[in-house]
Design a protein around this motif. Structure first.
Motif, PDB file in Angstrom:
ATOM      1  N   PHE A   1      36.854  31.433  39.126  1.00 37.52           N
ATOM      2  CA  PHE A   1      35.582  31.398  38.749  1.00 37.52           C
ATOM      3  C   PHE A   1      34.519  32.423  39.297  1.00 37.52           C
ATOM      4  CE2 PHE A   1      31.217  29.242  38.744  1.00 37.52           C
ATOM      5  CZ  PHE A   1      31.248  29.281  37.154  1.00 37.52           C
ATOM      6  N   THR A   2      34.602  32.939  40.586  1.00 37.57           N
ATOM      7  CA  THR A   2      33.884  33.934  41.130  1.00 37.57           C
ATOM      8  C   THR A   2      33.640  35.044  40.123  1.00 37.57           C
ATOM      9  OG1 THR A   2      34.350  33.039  43.383  1.00 37.57           O
ATOM     10  CG2 THR A   2      33.344  35.284  43.214  1.00 37.57           C
ATOM     11  N   LYS A   3      34.906  35.691  39.687  1.00 36.00           N
ATOM     12  CA  LYS A   3      34.832  36.652  38.847  1.00 36.00           C
ATOM     13  C   LYS A   3      33.987  36.404  37.670  1.00 36.00           C
ATOM     14  CE  LYS A   3      37.375  40.397  36.691  1.00 36.00           C
ATOM     15  NZ  LYS A   3      36.849  40.174  35.282  1.00 36.00           N
ATOM     16  N   LYS A   4      34.402  35.014  37.004  1.00 36.81           N
ATOM     17  CA  LYS A   4      33.744  34.560  35.614  1.00 36.81           C
ATOM     18  C   LYS A   4      32.139  34.673  35.856  1.00 36.81           C
ATOM     19  CE  LYS A   4      35.449  32.669  31.930  1.00 36.81           C
ATOM     20  NZ  LYS A   4      36.432  33.376  31.058  1.00 36.81           N
ATOM     21  N   ARG A   5      31.930  34.015  37.129  1.00 35.54           N
ATOM     22  CA  ARG A   5      30.270  34.303  37.139  1.00 35.54           C
ATOM     23  C   ARG A   5      29.732  35.487  37.491  1.00 35.54           C
ATOM     24  NH1 ARG A   5      29.480  30.469  41.904  1.00 35.54           N
ATOM     25  NH2 ARG A   5      30.133  32.176  42.806  1.00 35.54           N
ATOM     26  N   TRP A   6      30.424  36.413  38.143  1.00 42.70           N
ATOM     27  CA  TRP A   6      29.866  37.598  38.260  1.00 42.70           C
ATOM     28  C   TRP A   6      29.560  38.305  36.974  1.00 42.70           C
ATOM     29  CZ3 TRP A   6      33.311  39.976  42.886  1.00 42.70           C
ATOM     30  CH2 TRP A   6      32.996  39.357  44.306  1.00 42.70           C
ATOM     31  N   ASP A   7      30.915  38.257  36.185  1.00 44.30           N
ATOM     32  CA  ASP A   7      30.932  39.083  34.765  1.00 44.30           C
ATOM     33  C   ASP A   7      29.806  38.459  33.974  1.00 44.30           C
ATOM     34  OD1 ASP A   7      32.987  40.482  35.820  1.00 44.30           O
ATOM     35  OD2 ASP A   7      34.490  39.330  34.597  1.00 44.30           O
ATOM     36  N   TYR A   8      29.317  37.127  33.927  1.00 45.63           N
ATOM     37  CA  TYR A   8      28.421  36.565  33.137  1.00 45.63           C
ATOM     38  C   TYR A   8      27.093  37.513  33.433  1.00 45.63           C
ATOM     39  CZ  TYR A   8      26.590  33.290  29.889  1.00 45.63           C
ATOM     40  OH  TYR A   8      26.209  32.739  28.732  1.00 45.63           O
ATOM     41  N   PHE A   9      26.695  37.738  34.694  1.00 42.37           N
ATOM     42  CA  PHE A   9      25.544  38.310  35.006  1.00 42.37           C
ATOM     43  C   PHE A   9      25.670  39.741  34.826  1.00 42.37           C
ATOM     44  CE2 PHE A   9      25.019  34.510  37.582  1.00 42.37           C
ATOM     45  CZ  PHE A   9      23.503  34.136  36.889  1.00 42.37           C
ATOM     46  N   ILE A  10      26.876  40.348  35.052  1.00 36.49           N
ATOM     47  CA  ILE A  10      27.163  41.868  34.674  1.00 36.49           C
ATOM     48  C   ILE A  10      26.702  42.250  33.187  1.00 36.49           C
ATOM     49  CG2 ILE A  10      29.021  43.569  34.558  1.00 36.49           C
ATOM     50  CD1 ILE A  10      30.181  42.568  37.196  1.00 36.49           C
ATOM     51  N   GLU A  11      27.487  41.245  32.396  1.00 40.96           N
ATOM     52  CA  GLU A  11      27.265  41.490  30.910  1.00 40.96           C
ATOM     53  C   GLU A  11      25.831  40.963  30.270  1.00 40.96           C
ATOM     54  OE1 GLU A  11      29.272  40.251  26.791  1.00 40.96           O
ATOM     55  OE2 GLU A  11      30.168  39.510  28.940  1.00 40.96           O
ATOM     56  N   HIS A  12      25.413  39.971  30.771  1.00 46.26           N
ATOM     57  CA  HIS A  12      24.066  39.655  29.970  1.00 46.26           C
ATOM     58  C   HIS A  12      22.997  39.811  30.767  1.00 46.26           C
ATOM     59  CE1 HIS A  12      26.270  37.264  27.089  1.00 46.26           C
ATOM     60  NE2 HIS A  12      27.147  36.652  27.980  1.00 46.26           N
ATOM     61  N   LEU A  13      22.939  40.247  32.058  1.00 48.13           N
ATOM     62  CA  LEU A  13      21.794  40.630  32.820  1.00 48.13           C
ATOM     63  C   LEU A  13      21.721  42.092  32.993  1.00 48.13           C
ATOM     64  CD1 LEU A  13      19.055  39.108  33.798  1.00 48.13           C
ATOM     65  CD2 LEU A  13      20.228  38.731  35.892  1.00 48.13           C
ATOM     66  N   LEU A  14      22.652  42.390  33.698  1.00 49.45           N
ATOM     67  CA  LEU A  14      22.809  43.927  34.176  1.00 49.45           C
ATOM     68  C   LEU A  14      23.093  44.783  32.905  1.00 49.45           C
ATOM     69  CD1 LEU A  14      22.747  45.648  36.592  1.00 49.45           C
ATOM     70  CD2 LEU A  14      25.275  45.358  36.843  1.00 49.45           C
ATOM     71  N   GLY A  15      23.531  44.404  31.710  1.00 51.40           N
ATOM     72  CA  GLY A  15      24.043  45.392  30.616  1.00 51.40           C
ATOM     73  C   GLY A  15      25.071  46.065  30.861  1.00 51.40           C
ATOM     74  N   GLN A  16      26.370  45.705  31.595  1.00 55.02           N
ATOM     75  CA  GLN A  16      27.366  46.334  31.607  1.00 55.02           C
ATOM     76  C   GLN A  16      28.573  45.620  31.081  1.00 55.02           C
ATOM     77  OE1 GLN A  16      27.652  49.439  33.620  1.00 55.02           O
ATOM     78  NE2 GLN A  16      25.446  49.723  33.272  1.00 55.02           N
ATOM     79  N   LYS A  17      29.760  46.285  30.732  1.00 56.54           N
ATOM     80  CA  LYS A  17      30.908  45.747  30.293  1.00 56.54           C
ATOM     81  C   LYS A  17      31.798  45.281  31.527  1.00 56.54           C
ATOM     82  CE  LYS A  17      31.148  47.575  25.825  1.00 56.54           C
ATOM     83  NZ  LYS A  17      32.066  48.349  24.570  1.00 56.54           N
ATOM     84  N   PRO A  18      32.009  43.999  31.720  1.00 57.79           N
ATOM     85  CA  PRO A  18      32.979  43.582  32.805  1.00 57.79           C
ATOM     86  C   PRO A  18      34.548  44.176  32.576  1.00 57.79           C
ATOM     87  CG  PRO A  18      31.796  41.739  31.821  1.00 57.79           C
ATOM     88  CD  PRO A  18      31.201  42.839  30.981  1.00 57.79           C
ATOM     89  N   LEU A  19      35.218  44.191  33.549  1.00 56.24           N
ATOM     90  CA  LEU A  19      36.546  44.790  33.546  1.00 56.24           C
ATOM     91  C   LEU A  19      37.274  43.342  33.147  1.00 56.24           C
ATOM     92  CD1 LEU A  19      37.426  46.975  36.396  1.00 56.24           C
ATOM     93  CD2 LEU A  19      36.989  47.711  33.900  1.00 56.24           C
ATOM     94  N   ARG A  20      38.009  43.157  31.857  1.00 52.50           N
ATOM     95  CA  ARG A  20      38.729  41.878  31.528  1.00 52.50           C
ATOM     96  C   ARG A  20      40.169  42.091  32.480  1.00 52.50           C
ATOM     97  NH1 ARG A  20      36.848  39.195  27.721  1.00 52.50           N
ATOM     98  NH2 ARG A  20      39.097  38.238  26.964  1.00 52.50           N
ATOM     99  N   HIS A  21      40.553  41.231  32.767  1.00 51.25           N
ATOM    100  CA  HIS A  21      41.926  40.856  33.289  1.00 51.25           C
ATOM    101  C   HIS A  21      42.103  41.390  34.485  1.00 51.25           C
ATOM    102  CE1 HIS A  21      42.563  38.865  29.258  1.00 51.25           C
ATOM    103  NE2 HIS A  21      42.666  40.287  28.553  1.00 51.25           N
TER     104      HIS A  21
END
Length: 762
Positions: free
Chosen positions: A735-755
């Motif tokens: 879940f740590t990465k799940k939470r990180w990715d949510y802010f990366i995508e929706h607040l930072l405007g970057q695409k998270p690395l999937r998988h």
């Protein structure tokens, strides 16, 4: 002072930032290097990169020595310090012990990170430690290794002080066995399932199915003369359950039903404790019905030394009063020694110490600040204050009753310092000769030796690494420096110390304290989105005060992703005056307002902060806070992650909301519910919960999700089927990465690395 004070500005009332809207940004692809920078600061890794972070002593050989463990440039090492010569040296060679453990157990252990609890050295060559629930002894001269189970005692039985009796239960009743004659006596006869003698209810007692057995529990207190037993009856007859479905077992294709008893605020159908005394000579049972209490409050009575009475604190439901009571063991007569009331809530964890001369020490907030008082046991009247002033006594650290000297820890006494900083003091019981023993402007974590001769003081700030020193407790003289934290690895990484700051709270007068965290790649010419890490529970303060707390939390890893992370201790929290704490009474839903003000005031002074891009996250009570902030300030917070949230206090475990939101349940519960305010959501919100969370039942998250659906709101939902309450913590997990990715995508405007598997995360 080493922090800046942020004064109010026109932005204070938020009109400007609300009008700005969110800054446009284009999507780019985040790289593995970004995740690796963040993962570096997860606790399991960073604790090995910072050397000599603290000294937690284990005192041995009559306080001539103490043992402690620390990570060094060579890995985890084990030390012995002499309290008279002040010499600190390694206690043994970890490689030798690693080899010996492999020979003994067949396990390959990393000699640079031995998973043992070091407990000391005897006679310079007998090394003792704990591992795998066993006590181990290593004779370094003979190179022999032996072990015994740590606790082979049966926890479901208890021996009398004179060792002539053994108490135990059978079929929900209490029995005693005469160890001299072998005769067995049944003390209770009315026990049955649901009315269970000599037991208690554990917070995490899960029952398989509807009618399964809960875990065996046992609790008795023998009188010092071995003639009586004090215990309780656990009454489950009217108690209602909550339920969970466990999908985690790989071999099953249907979920297991789990149930547990958990009273919610206002419930009358709760587990009750009925106190009872048994007289072994008379074979008599006496119930103290007047002191029956819900299990989430409990019964806190202890025997007197003469076995004639029991005494302790009694808290009526709602926590608006407490009574210090004495109960006669023969007559069951209840004497109220001292009573205190509050229109809001009282402190349920009072400092208390009974003295040999029919006096006692009591901590009380009756002056508006938690202070210590010397009281008369027979009359319950105050003899005199021991401490006075506008500061908070946190702990009675050590009492020298013979000389009438008390050592205590307190915060907020030293002018011009952070009011949360803890210091050690000594004072006479008559309130005279008050001395500060730890003068450094920092937070002091104190460990006092059992006989009160020495203390180890670890003092630090979030922006000042820890120094560990040995004190002579009698006068506070600093005898020696034991160690100082080495942050050279952090320095090479470009580590930026967290930055403390102050702001003005929503009452427009009170100074509140906060900290912000910067990435190691920080560039003051850039604009950074802001993330608020929140947990505004009134029983704690969330802003880290020590170097260790600042380094080993959620904030620094999150900052490394490209954010500035802020944590605020607003009005209504723990650690300051009674009036400060009472702001949150019946008002837990307004905690985020001070955060908004603090962030806005900070951004008005720092151009690198992008006030149009603010997110928030929290877990448990912080999960409620994060979602509540998104609903209460929907134009300020654009992105939120709320994990394990108690989204409606009417669905929570009873004690916490009843103490801080009030009892009985009234309209403010409804008004401050995330569920009933779901239609106010504007931004991106991720809800997360563990599927078998018995602490905060996932039903609140499901009901919140249902209301968001009814309101036509877009949101995201993550359920971890096999997890209870503990997930997404600082060591890192899925879940740590799940939470990180949510802010990366929706607040930072970057695409998270999937998988992508983050290094160091299990």
């Amino acid at each position: 002072m080493n922090h800046s004070r942020i004064l109010p500005s026109p932005i204070y009332f938020l009109s400007i930032c609300f009008a700005l809207g969110i800054t446009s940004f284009s999507f780019g692809q985040i790289t593995e290097a970004t995740y690796e920078r963040a993962a570096y600061f997860l606790t399991d890794h960073i604790q090995k990169e910072v050397y000599h972070l603290e000294v937690i002593p284990t005192w041995i050989e009559g306080e001539q020595l103490f043992a402690h463990t620390a990570f060094t440039e060579k890995g985890k090492r084990f030390f012995i310090t002499h309290s008279t010569t002040f010499e600190t040296k390694e206690a043994f060679d970890p490689e030798l012990l690693s080899d010996l453990l492999k020979e003994k157990t067949g396990e390959n252990l990393d000699s640079k990170d031995l998973p043992i609890q070091f407990t000391g050295v005897r006679n310079s060559h007998i090394v003792t430690f704990r591992w795998r629930n066993q006590d181990w002894v290593w004779n370094t001269k003979e190179n022999t290794l032996s072990s015994l189970p740590i606790n082979s005692r049966n926890g479901l039985e208890s021996f009398s002080p004179d060792r002539k009796w053994k108490a135990f239960t059978r079929n929900y009743n209490l029995y005693v066995l005469n160890l001299e004659t072998g005769a067995e006596i049944q003390l209770s006869t009315q026990g049955k399932k649901g009315l269970e003698y000599a037991s208690y209810y554990g917070w995490s007692d899960l029952i398989e199915g509807e009618n399964g057995e809960r875990p065996d529990r046992f609790m008795v207190q023998w009188s010092p003369d071995s003639k009586k037993i004090f215990t309780q009856i656990v009454d489950l007859r009217l108690a209602e359950k909550m339920y969970l479905l466990d999908f985690s077992k790989e071999e099953k294709f249907r979920p297991d039903l789990l149930s547990y008893y958990r009273g919610s605020p206002g419930d009358s159908t709760v587990v009750m404790y009925i106190p009872v005394i048994f007289d072994l000579e008379k074979k008599e049972e006496k119930r103290i019905l007047a002191l029956s209490a819900p299990h989430f409050i409990g019964i806190q009575l202890r025997w007197s030394e003469d076995s004639q009475s029991l005494s302790g604190f009694h808290f009526p439901r709602g926590y608006k009063e407490f009574h210090l009571l004495e109960v006669g063991a023969e007559t069951l007569a209840i004497r109220k020694i001292y009573t205190e009331t509050s229109p809001t809530h009282i402190n349920r964890e009072n400092i208390f110490r009974k003295l040999r001369n029919d006096q006692f020490i009591l901590g009380s907030e009756k002056s508006g600040w938690n202070q210590l008082y010397l009281m008369d046991w027979k009359t319950g009247k105050e003899i005199q204050p021991i401490t006075t002033g506008e500061y908070v006594v946190n702990k009675l650290s050590y009492l020298d009753e013979v000389n009438g000297i008390l050592y205590f820890e307190a915060s907020g006494k030293e002018p011009g310092r952070n009011p949360y900083f803890n210091h050690l003091y000594r004072v006479k019981l008559d309130g005279t000769d008050l001395q500060l023993l730890t003068p450094e402007d920092a937070f002091h974590e104190i460990s006092i030796s059992p006989n009160g001769r020495f203390a180890v003081d670890n003092f630090s700030k979030v922006n000042q690494p820890t120094q560990s020193v040995l004190l002579d407790l009698s006068g506070g003289k600093q005898l020696a420096k034991i160690s100082q934290t080495d942050i050279s690895n952090l320095t090479r990484k470009g580590y930026q110390f967290p930055v403390p700051f102050t702001a003005i709270a929503k009452d427009q007068k009170t100074e509140i304290h906060a900290v912000y965290f910067l990435p190691t790649t920080f560039d003051p010419k850039k604009k950074y989105p802001i993330i608020d890490y929140t947990y505004t529970g009134p029983h704690t303060s969330t802003v880290p005060k020590t170097f260790k707390a600042g380094l080993m939390g959620h904030q620094q890893p999150m900052a490394e992703l490209g954010f500035v992370v802020v944590t605020v201790d607003g009005l209504g929290g723990f650690g300051r005056s009674k009036a400060f704490a009472d702001v949150s009474y019946r008002n837990l839903g307004d905690g985020a307002t001070d955060h908004v003000l603090a962030i806005t005031q900070l951004a008005s002074k720092n151009r690198f902060l992008d006030i149009t891009r603010v997110g928030i996250f929290g877990h448990s009570a912080g999960g409620y806070d994060a979602a509540r902030a998104m609903l209460l300030h929907p134009d300020f917070y654009k992105v939120g992650v709320a994990s394990a949230g108690d989204h409606d206090f009417r669905m929570e475990k009873a004690w916490w909301p009843e103490m801080y939101m009030g009892y009985p349940v009234e309209d403010y519960y409804h008004e401050q519910s995330n569920i009933t305010n779901a239609s106010k959501l504007k931004g991106h919100l991720l809800l997360a919960h563990g599927g078998i969370d018995e602490n905060v039942n996932p039903s609140a998250t499901f009901k919140f999700a249902e209301e968001l659906i009814k309101a036509g709101k877009d949101f995201d939902l993550f359920i971890w089927p096999s997890r209870a309450h503990s997930f997404g913590r600082p060591p890192g997990d899925y879940f740590t990465k799940k939470r990180w990715d949510y802010f990366i995508e929706h607040l930072l405007g970057q695409k998270p690395l999937r998988h992508y598997q983050i290094p160091g995360i299990n």
